[in-house]
Write a protein that holds these residues in place. Structure first.
Motif, PDB file in Angstrom:
ATOM      1  N   SER A 128       0.827  -1.209   0.000  1.00  0.00           N
ATOM      2  CA  SER A 128       0.000   0.000   0.000  1.00  0.00           C
ATOM      3  C   SER A 128       0.858   1.254   0.000  1.00  0.00           C
ATOM      4  O   SER A 128       0.557   2.237  -0.694  1.00  0.00           O
ATOM      5  CB  SER A 128      -0.930   0.013   1.211  1.00  0.00           C
ATOM      6  OG  SER A 128      -1.954  -0.943   1.077  1.00  0.00           O
ATOM      7  N   LEU A 131       2.263   1.761  -3.464  1.00  0.00           N
ATOM      8  CA  LEU A 131       1.241   2.217  -4.408  1.00  0.00           C
ATOM      9  C   LEU A 131       0.843   3.674  -4.158  1.00  0.00           C
ATOM     10  O   LEU A 131       0.588   4.430  -5.088  1.00  0.00           O
ATOM     11  CB  LEU A 131       0.020   1.311  -4.315  1.00  0.00           C
ATOM     12  CG  LEU A 131       0.233  -0.135  -4.792  1.00  0.00           C
ATOM     13  CD1 LEU A 131      -0.948  -1.008  -4.399  1.00  0.00           C
ATOM     14  CD2 LEU A 131       0.452  -0.179  -6.296  1.00  0.00           C
ATOM     15  N   ASP A 138      -5.493   4.582 -10.376  1.00  0.00           N
ATOM     16  CA  ASP A 138      -5.812   3.519  -9.430  1.00  0.00           C
ATOM     17  C   ASP A 138      -5.967   2.174 -10.144  1.00  0.00           C
ATOM     18  O   ASP A 138      -5.599   1.130  -9.617  1.00  0.00           O
ATOM     19  CB  ASP A 138      -7.102   3.854  -8.670  1.00  0.00           C
ATOM     20  CG  ASP A 138      -6.894   4.957  -7.651  1.00  0.00           C
ATOM     21  OD1 ASP A 138      -5.733   5.246  -7.317  1.00  0.00           O
ATOM     22  OD2 ASP A 138      -7.898   5.538  -7.198  1.00  0.00           O
ATOM     23  N   ALA A 142      -3.747  -0.993  -9.209  1.00  0.00           N
ATOM     24  CA  ALA A 142      -4.407  -2.201  -8.708  1.00  0.00           C
ATOM     25  C   ALA A 142      -3.953  -3.421  -9.502  1.00  0.00           C
ATOM     26  O   ALA A 142      -3.783  -4.515  -8.945  1.00  0.00           O
ATOM     27  CB  ALA A 142      -5.915  -2.045  -8.789  1.00  0.00           C
ATOM     28  N   TYR A 473      -5.782   1.433  -0.979  1.00  0.00           N
ATOM     29  CA  TYR A 473      -5.316   0.188  -1.586  1.00  0.00           C
ATOM     30  C   TYR A 473      -5.406  -0.986  -0.609  1.00  0.00           C
ATOM     31  O   TYR A 473      -4.700  -1.987  -0.748  1.00  0.00           O
ATOM     32  CB  TYR A 473      -3.879   0.360  -2.096  1.00  0.00           C
ATOM     33  CG  TYR A 473      -3.780   1.458  -3.109  1.00  0.00           C
ATOM     34  CD1 TYR A 473      -4.329   1.322  -4.383  1.00  0.00           C
ATOM     35  CD2 TYR A 473      -3.172   2.678  -2.791  1.00  0.00           C
ATOM     36  CE1 TYR A 473      -4.268   2.357  -5.315  1.00  0.00           C
ATOM     37  CE2 TYR A 473      -3.110   3.713  -3.720  1.00  0.00           C
ATOM     38  CZ  TYR A 473      -3.655   3.540  -4.971  1.00  0.00           C
ATOM     39  OH  TYR A 473      -3.609   4.562  -5.885  1.00  0.00           O
TER      40      TYR A 473
END
Length: 551
Positions: A128, A131, A138, A142, A473
């Motif tokens: 997380s 990211l 996103d 993902a 995330y």
């Protein structure tokens, strides 16, 4: 059935369930705690939410407590006397270990820490945090997070490649199963056709952030939880000696990959291994570990089991995933019985009904399976939406519930009518993964792709969802019900956190785990203790089991 046994015994650290935990701001009472102190930064700032791990070198156990907002910590009063190593490993600061800390009965020890700031390496950032710091949409981030099916995202980003090499690597990985097996060309070809556009976009993204010319990846640390509710916890860690090494790739059998844990009501904790035909038993009081090995049912198929459960007689039933096998272990005789289906099914999830039948689901064959142990006969019931199933459970009416992760659905099979019913989750493509069923037969589940937990109420046949707070995330893999505490626990596979959801107030409490990159595929709540005990297997080698109690 031939049985192989491995036994390892250790001296224990004895900490009772409720020791010294009436103090409101720290786990133990500093005035009587055998070990206490304060943690601050080098500039003198109090550091809250910092885990401190105390471990005696001759044991396979460690006790972890946390600092409050004032940076204070205190260990429970019955931490056993002896010499300890006290370790702090928290992102954003240099790691510190103080050896030879003498804990003496009746003589409190004071130990303070001053932590120097440090930029955490990529290996210590959670998925997380990576990211959050990266550019991009996103959607594409993902997609990058799905690297965790075979290895961590951090591992992938640590290898610098140009765009052409990234594309070649992505296409290669599309054909590899999470157990590390390359699929046949006729299987891989349609996968690459379906993912062609996404593969190009992902190659662009990875080349932008991890090419030979890319700057170092930025670090964006998520804040530690520091409020009293998040820091009034004690965690006991139990380290598994087999495979006590760090490995990178999923399925590397040099490591122990602990998947599920289960208390037996007699003080023992049983665990499965994702990539080894091993059923393990932990005695939390002594730290003693025994491992029981069972036979390989299908030559050429990967070893390992996922879910296990008890029947009314105290036997342990387990789903031996890739071998399409359901096993039964009798703890009294220490012997296994195995039933294997001829079909190439993956029976990793297993549950028992009130009549003693074993039920399982299979993702690649999209079926619900019933095993009658008396006859050894398997019966398959095909799931209407042919996209597989993963987590499963059985309610008090013997109805089989399951998660359809890739379909964004949950399902129910009623053995009495042989009828399937499926429901779409309110959030499309939410990735329902694993589940638990509460005392009211409500079906709780983690939405891995949506960052939410969901609840299906069979009375109204409606689904509600709640988002994990503070992390866009988040990837809740599993949930576990605490019926006594009217709560549901969930983990975050992309972050080293677990959460307690209060069903009445609908509020989450966040708990930081002791080390970075703790990956969790299962939680179990034992609500027979006060407070309830959450048992957590750390999936990433070296293997360990965590016992968490929060006051």
């Amino acid at each position: 059935m031939k049985r192989h046994l491995r036994k390892v015994a250790f001296l224990g650290i004895l900490v009772s369930a409720g020791a010294g935990c009436q103090m409101g701001t720290v786990t133990g009472n500093p005035s009587v705690a055998p070990l206490s102190g304060r943690v601050q930064s080098a500039s003198g700032e109090s550091l809250g939410g910092v885990p401190l791990q105390a471990r005696r070198p001759e044991t396979n156990m460690a006790v972890v407590v946390y600092t409050n907002k004032q940076g204070e910590y205190a260990y429970p009063e019955d931490l056993s006397p002896g010499l300890y190593g006290v370790n702090i490993q928290v992102s954003g600061f240099q790691h510190v270990t103080k050896e030879g800390v003498n804990v003496t009965k009746g003589k409190p020890t004071r130990l303070d820490f001053s932590l120097e700031p440090a930029t955490p390496p990529l290996s210590e950032l959670t998925a997380s945090e990576v990211l959050l710091a990266l550019p991009g949409t996103d959607k594409i981030k993902a997609e990058a997070a799905r690297c965790s099916n075979c290895h961590s995202l951090q591992f992938a980003l640590g290898r610098k490649r140009d765009r052409a090499t990234w594309l070649k690597t992505i296409e290669m990985m599309r054909g590899i199963t999470p157990s590390g097996v390359m699929q046949a060309p006729e299987v891989v070809r349609p996968i690459l056709q379906q993912t062609a556009k996404t593969n190009q976009e992902l190659a662009d993204f990875m080349a932008a952030v991890a090419s030979p010319d890319s700057p170092p990846l930025p670090a964006k640390l998520l804040p530690r939880p520091t409020d009293d509710a998040s820091t009034r916890i004690t965690i006991t860690e139990y380290f598994i000696p087999r495979g006590a090494v760090s490995v990178t790739l999923r399925g590397d059998t040099k490591g122990a990959w602990l998947h599920d844990v289960l208390p037996d009501g007699k003080g023992n904790i049983w665990y499965t291994d994702h990539f080894a035909n091993v059923l393990g038993r932990l005695d939390p009081k002594s730290g003693e570990i025994k491992e029981f090995r069972y036979a390989h049912s299908k030559p050429g198929k990967q070893e390992g089991a996922l879910q296990h459960t008890f029947d009314k007689q105290g036997n342990i039933w387990l789903g031996v995933l890739w071998q399409g096998t359901i096993g039964k272990f009798d703890p009294r005789t220490e012997k296994f019985n195995l039933w294997t289906i001829a079909e190439d099914a993956r029976l990793g999830m297993v549950a028992m009904d009130s009549s003693g039948n074993a039920w399982a689901v299979s993702s690649p064959t999209s079926g619900v399976y019933k095993l009658d142990p008396k006859t050894g006969k398997f019966t398959k019931y095909p799931i209407p939406t042919q996209k597989g199933a993963y987590g499963m459970g059985i309610d008090s009416k013997d109805r089989v519930y399951f998660c359809e992760m890739e379909a964004g659905k949950i399902g129910r099979f009623d053995p009495k009518t042989e009828k399937f019913t499926e429901w779409d989750t309110p959030t499309p493509d939410s990735g329902p993964r694993r589940l638990d069923i509460d005392a009211q037969d409500r079906f709780w589940f983690g939405e891995f792709y949506a960052g939410k937990i969901g609840m299906f109420d069979p009375k109204t046949e409606t689904i509600r969802e709640w988002a994990i707070p503070g992390n866009p995330y988040a990837a809740p893999y599993d949930v576990a019900v605490d019926n006594k505490g009217n709560a549901v626990w969930a983990n975050d596979f992309n972050n080293n956190r677990v959460y307690r959801f209060d069903v009445k107030t609908e509020k989450f409490t966040e708990f930081l785990l002791p080390e970075p990159n703790v990956e969790i595929r299962h939680l179990f709540v034992d609500d027979s203790t006060t407070p309830s005990t959450v048992w957590i297997p750390d999936y990433s080698p070296p293997g360990k089991i965590l016992k968490l109690q929060a006051w």
